[in-house]
Design a protein around this motif. Sequence first.
Motif, PDB file in Angstrom:
ATOM      1  N   ALA A   1     -33.022  33.445  26.720  1.00  0.00           N
ATOM      2  CA  ALA A   1     -32.060  32.102  27.541  1.00  0.00           C
ATOM      3  C   ALA A   1     -30.721  32.206  26.337  1.00  0.00           C
ATOM      4  CB  ALA A   1     -32.779  30.962  27.634  1.00  0.00           C
TER       5      ALA A   1
ATOM      6  N   ALA B   1     -21.576  22.959  25.737  1.00  0.00           N
ATOM      7  CA  ALA B   1     -22.792  23.417  25.238  1.00  0.00           C
ATOM      8  C   ALA B   1     -22.703  24.713  24.465  1.00  0.00           C
ATOM      9  CB  ALA B   1     -24.054  23.265  26.060  1.00  0.00           C
TER      10      ALA B   1
ATOM     11  N   ILE C   1     -36.041  28.396  35.355  1.00  0.00           N
ATOM     12  CA  ILE C   1     -35.000  27.905  35.183  1.00  0.00           C
ATOM     13  C   ILE C   1     -34.365  27.694  33.599  1.00  0.00           C
ATOM     14  CG2 ILE C   1     -32.824  26.428  36.048  1.00  0.00           C
ATOM     15  CD1 ILE C   1     -34.693  25.656  38.569  1.00  0.00           C
ATOM     16  N   ALA C   2     -33.518  28.293  33.329  1.00  0.00           N
ATOM     17  CA  ALA C   2     -32.905  27.943  31.849  1.00  0.00           C
ATOM     18  C   ALA C   2     -32.602  26.728  31.723  1.00  0.00           C
ATOM     19  CB  ALA C   2     -31.989  29.120  31.355  1.00  0.00           C
ATOM     20  N   SER C   3     -32.448  26.316  30.437  1.00  0.00           N
ATOM     21  CA  SER C   3     -32.087  24.874  30.024  1.00  0.00           C
ATOM     22  C   SER C   3     -30.532  24.796  30.329  1.00  0.00           C
ATOM     23  CB  SER C   3     -32.253  24.552  28.320  1.00  0.00           C
ATOM     24  OG  SER C   3     -33.613  24.372  28.284  1.00  0.00           O
ATOM     25  N   THR C   4     -29.814  25.769  30.145  1.00  0.00           N
ATOM     26  CA  THR C   4     -28.582  25.577  30.183  1.00  0.00           C
ATOM     27  C   THR C   4     -28.238  25.114  31.749  1.00  0.00           C
ATOM     28  OG1 THR C   4     -27.953  27.864  30.874  1.00  0.00           O
ATOM     29  CG2 THR C   4     -27.442  27.173  28.589  1.00  0.00           C
ATOM     30  N   VAL C   5     -29.150  25.681  32.651  1.00  0.00           N
ATOM     31  CA  VAL C   5     -28.753  25.206  34.003  1.00  0.00           C
ATOM     32  C   VAL C   5     -29.527  24.133  34.454  1.00  0.00           C
ATOM     33  CG1 VAL C   5     -29.024  26.179  36.417  1.00  0.00           C
ATOM     34  CG2 VAL C   5     -28.152  27.605  34.590  1.00  0.00           C
TER      35      VAL C   5
ATOM     36  N   GLN D   1     -28.385  31.839  37.584  1.00  0.00           N
ATOM     37  CA  GLN D   1     -29.039  30.708  37.926  1.00  0.00           C
ATOM     38  C   GLN D   1     -28.055  29.727  38.387  1.00  0.00           C
ATOM     39  OE1 GLN D   1     -31.961  30.069  34.927  1.00  0.00           O
ATOM     40  NE2 GLN D   1     -33.268  31.459  36.136  1.00  0.00           N
TER      41      GLN D   1
ATOM     42  N   LEU E   1     -24.901  19.011  27.098  1.00  0.00           N
ATOM     43  CA  LEU E   1     -25.397  19.159  28.569  1.00  0.00           C
ATOM     44  C   LEU E   1     -25.603  17.933  29.535  1.00  0.00           C
ATOM     45  CD1 LEU E   1     -27.494  22.353  28.085  1.00  0.00           C
ATOM     46  CD2 LEU E   1     -25.388  22.304  29.339  1.00  0.00           C
TER      47      LEU E   1
ATOM     48  N   ARG F   1     -19.357  20.716  30.958  1.00  0.00           N
ATOM     49  CA  ARG F   1     -20.588  20.494  29.983  1.00  0.00           C
ATOM     50  C   ARG F   1     -21.091  21.585  29.652  1.00  0.00           C
ATOM     51  NH1 ARG F   1     -24.032  16.577  34.056  1.00  0.00           N
ATOM     52  NH2 ARG F   1     -23.590  17.912  35.454  1.00  0.00           N
ATOM     53  N   GLN F   2     -21.282  22.636  30.426  1.00  0.00           N
ATOM     54  CA  GLN F   2     -21.961  23.794  29.858  1.00  0.00           C
ATOM     55  C   GLN F   2     -21.017  24.571  28.966  1.00  0.00           C
ATOM     56  OE1 GLN F   2     -22.680  25.145  34.062  1.00  0.00           O
ATOM     57  NE2 GLN F   2     -24.992  24.768  33.901  1.00  0.00           N
TER      58      GLN F   2
ATOM     59  N   GLY G   1     -25.244  30.827  32.432  1.00  0.00           N
ATOM     60  CA  GLY G   1     -25.391  29.417  32.636  1.00  0.00           C
ATOM     61  C   GLY G   1     -24.391  28.585  32.385  1.00  0.00           C
TER      62      GLY G   1
ATOM     63  N   PRO H   1     -28.403  19.995  33.136  1.00  0.00           N
ATOM     64  CA  PRO H   1     -27.329  19.116  33.824  1.00  0.00           C
ATOM     65  C   PRO H   1     -27.815  19.006  35.386  1.00  0.00           C
ATOM     66  CG  PRO H   1     -26.392  21.461  33.330  1.00  0.00           C
ATOM     67  CD  PRO H   1     -27.784  21.282  32.489  1.00  0.00           C
ATOM     68  N   GLU H   2     -28.666  19.828  35.691  1.00  0.00           N
ATOM     69  CA  GLU H   2     -29.001  19.580  37.252  1.00  0.00           C
ATOM     70  C   GLU H   2     -30.027  18.418  37.337  1.00  0.00           C
ATOM     71  OE1 GLU H   2     -31.462  23.130  38.554  1.00  0.00           O
ATOM     72  OE2 GLU H   2     -29.924  23.407  39.945  1.00  0.00           O
TER      73      GLU H   2
ATOM     74  N   THR I   1     -29.501  29.460  25.369  1.00  0.00           N
ATOM     75  CA  THR I   1     -29.750  28.605  24.102  1.00  0.00           C
ATOM     76  C   THR I   1     -30.228  29.143  22.979  1.00  0.00           C
ATOM     77  OG1 THR I   1     -32.081  27.882  24.896  1.00  0.00           O
ATOM     78  CG2 THR I   1     -30.092  26.452  25.523  1.00  0.00           C
TER      79      THR I   1
ATOM     80  N   GLU J   1     -30.336  33.616  32.072  1.00  0.00           N
ATOM     81  CA  GLU J   1     -29.919  33.072  33.470  1.00  0.00           C
ATOM     82  C   GLU J   1     -28.608  33.575  34.019  1.00  0.00           C
ATOM     83  OE1 GLU J   1     -29.924  32.236  29.946  1.00  0.00           O
ATOM     84  OE2 GLU J   1     -29.250  29.994  29.832  1.00  0.00           O
TER      85      GLU J   1
ATOM     86  N   LYS K   1     -37.890  22.200  37.560  1.00  0.00           N
ATOM     87  CA  LYS K   1     -37.146  22.344  38.669  1.00  0.00           C
ATOM     88  C   LYS K   1     -36.692  21.191  39.237  1.00  0.00           C
ATOM     89  CE  LYS K   1     -39.600  25.304  41.295  1.00  0.00           C
ATOM     90  NZ  LYS K   1     -39.940  25.956  42.372  1.00  0.00           N
TER      91      LYS K   1
END
Lengths: 375, 375
Positions: free
Chosen positions: B203, B234, A202-206, B341, A238, B230-231, B225, A209-210, B205, B194, A173
Amino acid sequence: MIRTALTDLLGIDAPLVGFNRSPAVVAEVSKAGGLGVLAVSAYSPAELDAQLTWIEEQVQGSPYGVDLLVPGNTTAGDPSDLLASLRAQIPDQHREFIAGLLRRYDIPEEASAEGRVMSEFAANLDPSRVAPLLDVVFSHRIALFANALGVPPPEVVARARSAGVVVASLVGKPEHARRQLDTGVDVLVAQGTEAGGHTGTIASTVLTPEIVDLAGDVPVLAAGGIATGRQMAAALALGAAGVWCGSVWLSSHEDITPEVVKRKFLAATSSDTLRSTTRTGKPARQLRSSWHDEWERAGSPEPLPMPLQPLLVGEAWDRIDAAASAGHAKAAELESFFIGQVVGGFTELRPAGEIARSLVADCEKQIEVLAGLRH
Amino acid sequence: MIRTALTDLLGIDAPLVGFNRSPAVVAEVSKAGGLGVLAVSAYSPAELDAQLTWIEEQVQGSPYGVDLLVPGNTTAGDPSDLLASLRAQIPDQHREFIAGLLRRYDIPEEASAEGRVMSEFAANLDPSRVAPLLDVVFSHRIALFANALGVPPPEVVARARSAGVVVASLVGKPEHARRQLDTGVDVLVAQGTEAGGHTGTIASTVLTPEIVDLAGDVPVLAAGGIATGRQMAAALALGAAGVWCGSVWLSSHEDITPEVVKRKFLAATSSDTLRSTTRTGKPARQLRSSWHDEWERAGSPEPLPMPLQPLLVGEAWDRIDAAASAGHAKAAELESFFIGQVVGGFTELRPAGEIARSLVADCEKQIEVLAGLRH
């Protein structure tokens, strides 16, 4: 060839990090142009020294790395005999639950000495046992040191820096990432909830990029949900400078996970994992099995925090692994290991080098497909 | 311009579907070259007719769609007065819990008539109330009909087919997709964990490529997500023919969600959502608030299954929304709504059309960046 901040930093051909506890997998990933990273938390110092020497013979100068769970100094216990004092904190109810579970599943008493992987992992949660492992690690020419959980101690960061070793840390996170950046890590691994092992929500897609946006010039690797070239391309889309793959190697021939577990993986779907604290005391994604059903049953105790839970269950797992590998059907029911949601895509065991090469080649192809969508 | 199987199928400029319950958001997405899809489950037939007419005036021939939760016929209750017979199945303990909660938070008795969104949603779980909504929907020139939950009834698929309307369905796991493909849907929406609203545990991905591989020639949209270019890039890298975005529009000016909720979204992080059954009776991702703390408190009842739970809480939510919008501080503590998310990335409210255009433009840019990594 895909060039990113990661390939530049490490002098590797492909932005692919392969994390695994099997020396042969690590060697194959590095030989394929990525960076193999050995999970060393379950090794004794002598074993580790031998394995790193073996890896170096295999990779012939190509870079590789190690991943170690360096415990903080907050562990409550008597440092003169930490493990004994920690074991004494385990409630009787928990001991009896595990003993009863092993009895009901008719699991034989003793594991073979070489099978004591999870006991060794538990023992290495004693900080005094980690110092010799660190000495071994830094006596070898590793290119990357990853801290498996939490913020790496400043002395470890300093030691890596003076040895010219890149320091990587896993984060789940944004708050984690801020603390890690403050300690001066060189690479952040953003581990999404779909990942195997210790993972957040938290999923990778989110998450990717965070963390990329927070990290500025620090390269970010995406972890969780990456086992194919499409997923690798998505991670780069991403904003990641590369990918950190763990689960995919558990579908390789070279992986040392018991065959009985690998067969369960091949049969599993992407819905068959869960985040559970029942192995390490912290939420870690793993294959769902009767083990988890037993913990969820009414009247079962709550799992203990780390490091008590691995001390409670380490020996039990070594016994389950040994029995299941010897063909014990009820042990096989309990069998499980850390694995991400990508397990649903496993269809066969393949050579680790082939997995690495096809990941990268398919990623390149997918980038081309994507570019072709523009008109 | 990005061209995919989705843009070809619908004759749209960008593979972007914008799902929202606000007619103005839907119109803006379609005007920006994507496809706006109106969530119509909380409308009365007359309101819906007026809103679809308004959207058509706005979009001037550009395609748009609707999303409706068509309940199956399995609902156990007396069809002559289904809602009353369902309400009678709600245990006293649950009624008392909700009454006590509203009392402790000092929530005023009556919501204004125009605020009765959640009550209307609950009432529309009566299949006999859905038929008139379907008549309204198919009297308009919609381009896409999406079934919000489960497999669309065969007569709805047939009706859409004869009207030349594309049928889309949301899926959260491969088994869902197999059943949907058997009913002959034209587009699958793979909704990752997400995502906001009803969602599973896999998820994006992992789920997106799984569904893409199952779907063959049927275009798959990635959902969950996706709130930035970018998302979106992806998602396309994962093999999706486009994206289905829901949450991002809740950061738009045009969205009709109460301002007090939108302000909570702007302050939230990506860790501040949870999957909870406390609103609809099925797991749906939403913003965590005191509402969830109250349900998780020891002694609180377990949420009821759909459709009982929305019947239990629908009026309570309308009262909470009305009070919070009138500045009631304790109602604001309870406030929440379905959100994914991606909420952690919301920094300001923006015009919906600008959100749509920047999503697509940034996606194109990111595809270019990705192509530039190859050497």
